[in-house]
Motif scaffolding. Structure first.
Motif, PDB file in Angstrom:
ATOM      1  N   GLY A  92       0.841  -1.195   0.000  1.00 18.48           N
ATOM      2  CA  GLY A  92       0.000   0.000   0.000  1.00 18.48           C
ATOM      3  C   GLY A  92       0.875   1.244   0.000  1.00 18.48           C
ATOM      4  N   ARG A  93       0.602   2.140   0.925  1.00 18.53           N
ATOM      5  CA  ARG A  93       1.372   3.381   0.978  1.00 18.53           C
ATOM      6  C   ARG A  93       2.769   3.150   1.543  1.00 18.53           C
ATOM      7  N   SER A  94       3.716   3.939   1.074  1.00 19.41           N
ATOM      8  CA  SER A  94       5.110   3.768   1.462  1.00 19.41           C
ATOM      9  C   SER A  94       5.435   4.585   2.697  1.00 19.41           C
ATOM     10  N   GLY A  95       6.650   4.364   3.217  1.00 18.51           N
ATOM     11  CA  GLY A  95       7.113   5.168   4.338  1.00 18.51           C
ATOM     12  C   GLY A  95       7.212   6.639   4.000  1.00 18.51           C
ATOM     13  N   PHE A  96       7.527   6.960   2.755  1.00 18.23           N
ATOM     14  CA  PHE A  96       7.551   8.367   2.344  1.00 18.23           C
ATOM     15  C   PHE A  96       6.163   8.994   2.496  1.00 18.23           C
ATOM     16  N   GLU A  97       5.134   8.221   2.159  1.00 16.68           N
ATOM     17  CA  GLU A  97       3.767   8.729   2.282  1.00 16.68           C
ATOM     18  C   GLU A  97       3.365   8.867   3.751  1.00 16.68           C
ATOM     19  N   LEU A  98       3.912   8.006   4.608  1.00 19.90           N
ATOM     20  CA  LEU A  98       3.686   8.180   6.039  1.00 19.90           C
ATOM     21  C   LEU A  98       4.251   9.522   6.508  1.00 19.90           C
ATOM     22  N   ILE A  99       5.475   9.826   6.085  1.00 16.62           N
ATOM     23  CA  ILE A  99       6.094  11.095   6.474  1.00 16.62           C
ATOM     24  C   ILE A  99       5.275  12.272   5.966  1.00 16.62           C
ATOM     25  N   ASP A 100       4.794  12.174   4.732  1.00 16.70           N
ATOM     26  CA  ASP A 100       3.945  13.242   4.182  1.00 16.70           C
ATOM     27  C   ASP A 100       2.683  13.420   5.023  1.00 16.70           C
ATOM     28  N   ALA A 101       2.077  12.298   5.430  1.00 14.69           N
ATOM     29  CA  ALA A 101       0.854  12.374   6.219  1.00 14.69           C
ATOM     30  C   ALA A 101       1.109  12.996   7.582  1.00 14.69           C
ATOM     31  N   LEU A 102       2.239  12.678   8.196  1.00 19.28           N
ATOM     32  CA  LEU A 102       2.574  13.263   9.496  1.00 19.28           C
ATOM     33  C   LEU A 102       2.911  14.748   9.362  1.00 19.28           C
ATOM     34  N   ALA A 103       3.517  15.120   8.238  1.00 19.15           N
ATOM     35  CA  ALA A 103       3.815  16.532   8.010  1.00 19.15           C
ATOM     36  C   ALA A 103       2.527  17.332   7.812  1.00 19.15           C
ATOM     37  N   ALA A 104       1.547  16.720   7.139  1.00 19.88           N
ATOM     38  CA  ALA A 104       0.276  17.398   6.885  1.00 19.88           C
ATOM     39  C   ALA A 104      -0.586  17.481   8.141  1.00 19.88           C
ATOM     40  N   ASN A 105      -0.399  16.550   9.076  1.00 19.19           N
ATOM     41  CA  ASN A 105      -1.189  16.519  10.300  1.00 19.19           C
ATOM     42  C   ASN A 105      -0.262  16.293  11.493  1.00 19.19           C
ATOM     43  N   PRO A 106       0.448  17.318  11.952  1.00 17.82           N
ATOM     44  CA  PRO A 106       1.454  17.157  13.019  1.00 17.82           C
ATOM     45  C   PRO A 106       0.895  16.605  14.322  1.00 17.82           C
ATOM     46  N   THR A 107      -0.396  16.784  14.572  1.00 11.57           N
ATOM     47  CA  THR A 107      -0.963  16.284  15.825  1.00 11.57           C
ATOM     48  C   THR A 107      -0.926  14.751  15.887  1.00 11.57           C
ATOM     49  N   LEU A 108      -0.900  14.089  14.728  1.00 10.54           N
ATOM     50  CA  LEU A 108      -0.811  12.630  14.730  1.00 10.54           C
ATOM     51  C   LEU A 108       0.523  12.169  15.295  1.00 10.54           C
ATOM     52  N   ARG A 109       1.594  12.855  14.921  1.00 10.43           N
ATOM     53  CA  ARG A 109       2.909  12.489  15.421  1.00 10.43           C
ATOM     54  C   ARG A 109       3.108  12.993  16.833  1.00 10.43           C
ATOM     55  N   GLY A 110       2.576  14.156  17.146  1.00 10.01           N
ATOM     56  CA  GLY A 110       2.769  14.724  18.466  1.00 10.01           C
ATOM     57  C   GLY A 110       4.242  14.960  18.734  1.00 10.01           C
ATOM     58  N   THR A 111       4.732  14.452  19.858  1.00  8.46           N
ATOM     59  CA  THR A 111       6.143  14.619  20.202  1.00  8.46           C
ATOM     60  C   THR A 111       6.976  13.381  19.874  1.00  8.46           C
ATOM     61  N   ALA A 112       6.370  12.421  19.189  1.00 10.74           N
ATOM     62  CA  ALA A 112       7.082  11.179  18.879  1.00 10.74           C
ATOM     63  C   ALA A 112       8.233  11.433  17.915  1.00 10.74           C
ATOM     64  N   LYS A 113       9.339  10.777  18.152  1.00  7.40           N
ATOM     65  CA  LYS A 113      10.452  10.798  17.210  1.00  7.40           C
ATOM     66  C   LYS A 113      10.203   9.741  16.140  1.00  7.40           C
ATOM     67  N   LEU A 114      10.628  10.056  14.918  1.00  4.84           N
ATOM     68  CA  LEU A 114      10.422   9.153  13.787  1.00  4.84           C
ATOM     69  C   LEU A 114      11.766   8.650  13.285  1.00  4.84           C
ATOM     70  N   VAL A 115      11.928   7.326  13.276  1.00  3.54           N
ATOM     71  CA  VAL A 115      13.142   6.687  12.772  1.00  3.54           C
ATOM     72  C   VAL A 115      12.777   5.877  11.535  1.00  3.54           C
ATOM     73  N   VAL A 116      13.463   6.141  10.437  1.00  2.20           N
ATOM     74  CA  VAL A 116      13.290   5.334   9.233  1.00  2.20           C
ATOM     75  C   VAL A 116      14.266   4.171   9.308  1.00  2.20           C
ATOM     76  N   PHE A 117      13.727   2.955   9.307  1.00  4.33           N
ATOM     77  CA  PHE A 117      14.499   1.725   9.478  1.00  4.33           C
ATOM     78  C   PHE A 117      14.357   0.929   8.193  1.00  4.33           C
ATOM     79  N   SER A 118      15.347   1.042   7.308  1.00  9.69           N
ATOM     80  CA  SER A 118      15.168   0.534   5.949  1.00  9.69           C
ATOM     81  C   SER A 118      16.461  -0.023   5.384  1.00  9.69           C
ATOM     82  N   ALA A 119      16.320  -0.951   4.434  1.00 11.76           N
ATOM     83  CA  ALA A 119      17.474  -1.502   3.717  1.00 11.76           C
ATOM     84  C   ALA A 119      17.773  -0.718   2.443  1.00 11.76           C
ATOM     85  N   GLY A 120      17.000   0.313   2.173  1.00 15.99           N
ATOM     86  CA  GLY A 120      17.157   1.045   0.914  1.00 15.99           C
ATOM     87  C   GLY A 120      17.695   2.448   1.084  1.00 15.99           C
ATOM     88  N   LEU A 121      18.584   2.645   2.051  1.00 17.62           N
ATOM     89  CA  LEU A 121      19.066   4.001   2.350  1.00 17.62           C
ATOM     90  C   LEU A 121      20.285   4.354   1.496  1.00 17.62           C
TER      91      LEU A 121
END
Length: 242
Positions: free
Chosen positions: A61-90
């Motif tokens: 379905g949606r990718s991790g990039f789209e997750l970041i976009d969604a959190l940027a568009a709605n900051p209250t969803l992330r709140g104060t949580a830190k976001l770590v991208v854990f991937s083999a494609g860096l």
């Protein structure tokens, strides 16, 4: 925030990698929530806050990039949580795309239990945990011994637990790979190969991991003349491990 243990949300669809994270965090005093898709992760964030989000990039379905976009568009969803991208494609291009204020840290797969634990402790300001005593690796399996040293902090017991869960998961992976090939579903085959390359390297099988990486590339290009024999060869190797 809840008064209970820190809540960590893992968005990862691969069961073997879910198990790896679970092993790494089981002694850190956190509550780990594991969900396989971005949509499920966003729904959980809308339900209750977390202190840390660990996400893969390549997801159904949606990718991790789209997750970041969604959190940027709605900051209250992330709140104060830190976001770590854990991937083999860096790769360098991906790292550049991830230079965003929403992303706290990048963690490349495969990584060691110690590195993952250190990342989580840093994010949550946890004290250092009690480490398991290292156990000796079999001397007649140099690649296994190297994997235990590199990824499991020298602890063979943890390695064996992870390996057992991976061998069970390989049964489902074989079915999924056959299904993707029969349906000419290049994206599904690429996603499977992407996961397997990290799992196989963590288990101490660099040759099989390299084959999975090659399959990831050929399936991304939908080059079935190359991908088909690669999958059959990888399939035989997975069966031999089981």
């Amino acid at each position: 925030m809840n008064a209970g243990p820190p809540r960590v949300l893992l968005i990862e669809d691969d069961a073997s990698l879910q198990r790896f994270v679970s092993l790494a965090l089981e002694d850190l005093g956190v509550e780990l929530l594991t969900l396989p898709t971005v949509d499920a992760g966003l729904a959980e964030l809308g339900h209750a806050a977390v202190e840390l989000i660990l996400t893969d990039l390549m997801l159904p379905g949606r990718s991790g990039f789209e997750l970041i976009d969604a959190l940027a568009a709605n900051p209250t969803l992330r709140g104060t949580a830190k976001l770590v991208v854990f991937s083999a494609g860096l790769n360098p291009q991906t790292r550049q795309r991830l230079e965003r204020p929403e992303v706290w840290r990048l963690l490349s797969k495969p990584c060691s239990l110690a590195d993952l634990q250190a990342c989580v402790r840093d994010a949550l300001a946890l004290r250092g945990e009690q480490r398991c005593e290292p156990t000796a690796a079999p001397q007649d399996e140099p690649e296994t011994a190297r994997a235990i040293a590199d990824y499991f902090d020298g602890n063979e017991t943890l390695y064996r637990s992870f390996r057992a869960s991976c061998l069970q998961q390989f049964r489902a992976d074989l079915v999924e790979g056959d299904r993707a090939l029969a349906a000419s579903d290049a994206q599904a085959l690429r996603r499977l190969a992407h996961s397997l390359k990290s799992v196989l390297l963590t288990l101490g099988h660099p040759g099989s991991a390299a084959l999975a990486r090659a399959l990831e590339d050929s399936s991304h290009a939908a080059d079935w003349a190359v991908a088909m024999p690669q999958w059959h060869e990888l399939r035989e190797q997975l069966q031999a491990l089981r």
